[in-house]
Write a protein that holds these residues in place. Sequence first.
Motif, PDB file in Angstrom:
ATOM      1  N   LEU A  65       7.202  -6.147 -13.179  1.00 16.47           N
ATOM      2  CA  LEU A  65       6.116  -6.978 -13.686  1.00 16.47           C
ATOM      3  C   LEU A  65       5.616  -6.457 -15.019  1.00 16.47           C
ATOM      4  O   LEU A  65       5.468  -7.206 -15.976  1.00 16.47           O
ATOM      5  CB  LEU A  65       4.958  -7.014 -12.682  1.00 16.47           C
ATOM      6  CG  LEU A  65       5.290  -7.479 -11.264  1.00 16.47           C
ATOM      7  CD1 LEU A  65       4.037  -7.447 -10.391  1.00 16.47           C
ATOM      8  CD2 LEU A  65       5.887  -8.872 -11.278  1.00 16.47           C
ATOM      9  N   TYR A  66       5.343  -5.159 -15.091  1.00 20.12           N
ATOM     10  CA  TYR A  66       4.820  -4.561 -16.321  1.00 20.12           C
ATOM     11  C   TYR A  66       4.912  -3.038 -16.242  1.00 20.12           C
ATOM     12  O   TYR A  66       5.119  -2.454 -15.169  1.00 20.12           O
ATOM     13  CB  TYR A  66       3.358  -4.969 -16.553  1.00 20.12           C
ATOM     14  CG  TYR A  66       2.404  -4.574 -15.447  1.00 20.12           C
ATOM     15  CD1 TYR A  66       1.804  -3.311 -15.421  1.00 20.12           C
ATOM     16  CD2 TYR A  66       2.095  -5.457 -14.420  1.00 20.12           C
ATOM     17  CE1 TYR A  66       0.944  -2.942 -14.395  1.00 20.12           C
ATOM     18  CE2 TYR A  66       1.234  -5.113 -13.402  1.00 20.12           C
ATOM     19  CZ  TYR A  66       0.654  -3.845 -13.386  1.00 20.12           C
ATOM     20  OH  TYR A  66      -0.190  -3.474 -12.371  1.00 20.12           O
ATOM     21  N   GLN A 122       7.586 -12.966 -15.891  1.00 21.05           N
ATOM     22  CA  GLN A 122       6.776 -12.823 -14.682  1.00 21.05           C
ATOM     23  C   GLN A 122       5.340 -13.310 -14.864  1.00 21.05           C
ATOM     24  O   GLN A 122       4.596 -13.399 -13.889  1.00 21.05           O
ATOM     25  CB  GLN A 122       6.748 -11.343 -14.251  1.00 21.05           C
ATOM     26  CG  GLN A 122       8.083 -10.784 -13.805  1.00 21.05           C
ATOM     27  CD  GLN A 122       8.420 -11.185 -12.379  1.00 21.05           C
ATOM     28  OE1 GLN A 122       7.693 -11.935 -11.745  1.00 21.05           O
ATOM     29  NE2 GLN A 122       9.534 -10.681 -11.872  1.00 21.05           N
ATOM     30  N   LEU A 123       4.928 -13.621 -16.089  1.00 21.45           N
ATOM     31  CA  LEU A 123       3.527 -14.013 -16.283  1.00 21.45           C
ATOM     32  C   LEU A 123       3.272 -15.402 -15.721  1.00 21.45           C
ATOM     33  O   LEU A 123       4.144 -16.261 -15.724  1.00 21.45           O
ATOM     34  CB  LEU A 123       3.114 -13.919 -17.746  1.00 21.45           C
ATOM     35  CG  LEU A 123       3.687 -14.905 -18.787  1.00 21.45           C
ATOM     36  CD1 LEU A 123       2.878 -16.171 -18.847  1.00 21.45           C
ATOM     37  CD2 LEU A 123       3.714 -14.241 -20.159  1.00 21.45           C
ATOM     38  N   ILE A 139      -0.399 -11.555 -14.592  1.00 21.84           N
ATOM     39  CA  ILE A 139       0.847 -11.310 -13.878  1.00 21.84           C
ATOM     40  C   ILE A 139       0.479 -10.867 -12.473  1.00 21.84           C
ATOM     41  O   ILE A 139      -0.177  -9.837 -12.308  1.00 21.84           O
ATOM     42  CB  ILE A 139       1.710 -10.238 -14.572  1.00 21.84           C
ATOM     43  CG1 ILE A 139       2.108 -10.687 -15.986  1.00 21.84           C
ATOM     44  CG2 ILE A 139       2.952  -9.936 -13.747  1.00 21.84           C
ATOM     45  CD1 ILE A 139       2.955  -9.682 -16.729  1.00 21.84           C
TER      46      ILE A 139
END
Length: 236
Positions: free
Chosen positions: A153-154, A201-202, A212
């Motif tokens: 995701l991040y 994914q956002l 997200i």
Amino acid sequence: MNLNCIIIDDEPDAIDLVELLIRQSTTWTLKAKCYDALEALAFLKNNQVDFIFLDINMPKLTGMELASLLPPQTKIVFTTAYSEYAVESYAFQTIDYLLKPITLKRFLASVQKIEQYFLKPAPEHLPNDEQSQEFFFVKSGKVLRKIVLKDILYFEGEKDYVRLATGQEQLLIYRRLKDIEEQLKSPFIRVHNSYIINYEQLSKIEDNHIYIADKRIPISEKFRERFMEVIHKNKF
């Protein structure tokens, strides 16, 4: 390059400045100067231009409201004294976002950007096959973990380590965020000094923040333009 444009702004001094910069720095043709949105709508109904300089804060109709009434293919360079509209502006065919007072240096940079835009059309999307591998291994504590790139995701930088978040877990990696950034390609992009995100994914962008999963991530001024260019290329 011979381009046709108009200026839409309710401030005469602001129009005069952009007109002067156009005449001094380009070979463009200024087709009209409109002092409110209704005047601009009337002109654009019967005249075609390549792009428009559009102020955001205007009476009767704001620049954003006017942009929503124009044909979706209308190319826009927004001009405003307020940076908080930058993300919202990329809901349209935005070429650039100029903050007032507009300096000669910043205008010249915008000229290059505008002319490059018309010389070489932007791709409709960024290819996802740029990624050289589909997974990698990271050391988290004493464990070597296999991470699938599309599941990330991040990345969040936290002092001496980086937090990697997937939909299932969060791992601490003892590396600098900058080092990780150098190894990543699309769809990963830096949006803040502390964050690299997987833009696939956002879920939404709102008020200069990315969402997200259940995470709200700020978009910093330093990385906003590049990020919004990527989003703009993937927008219908």
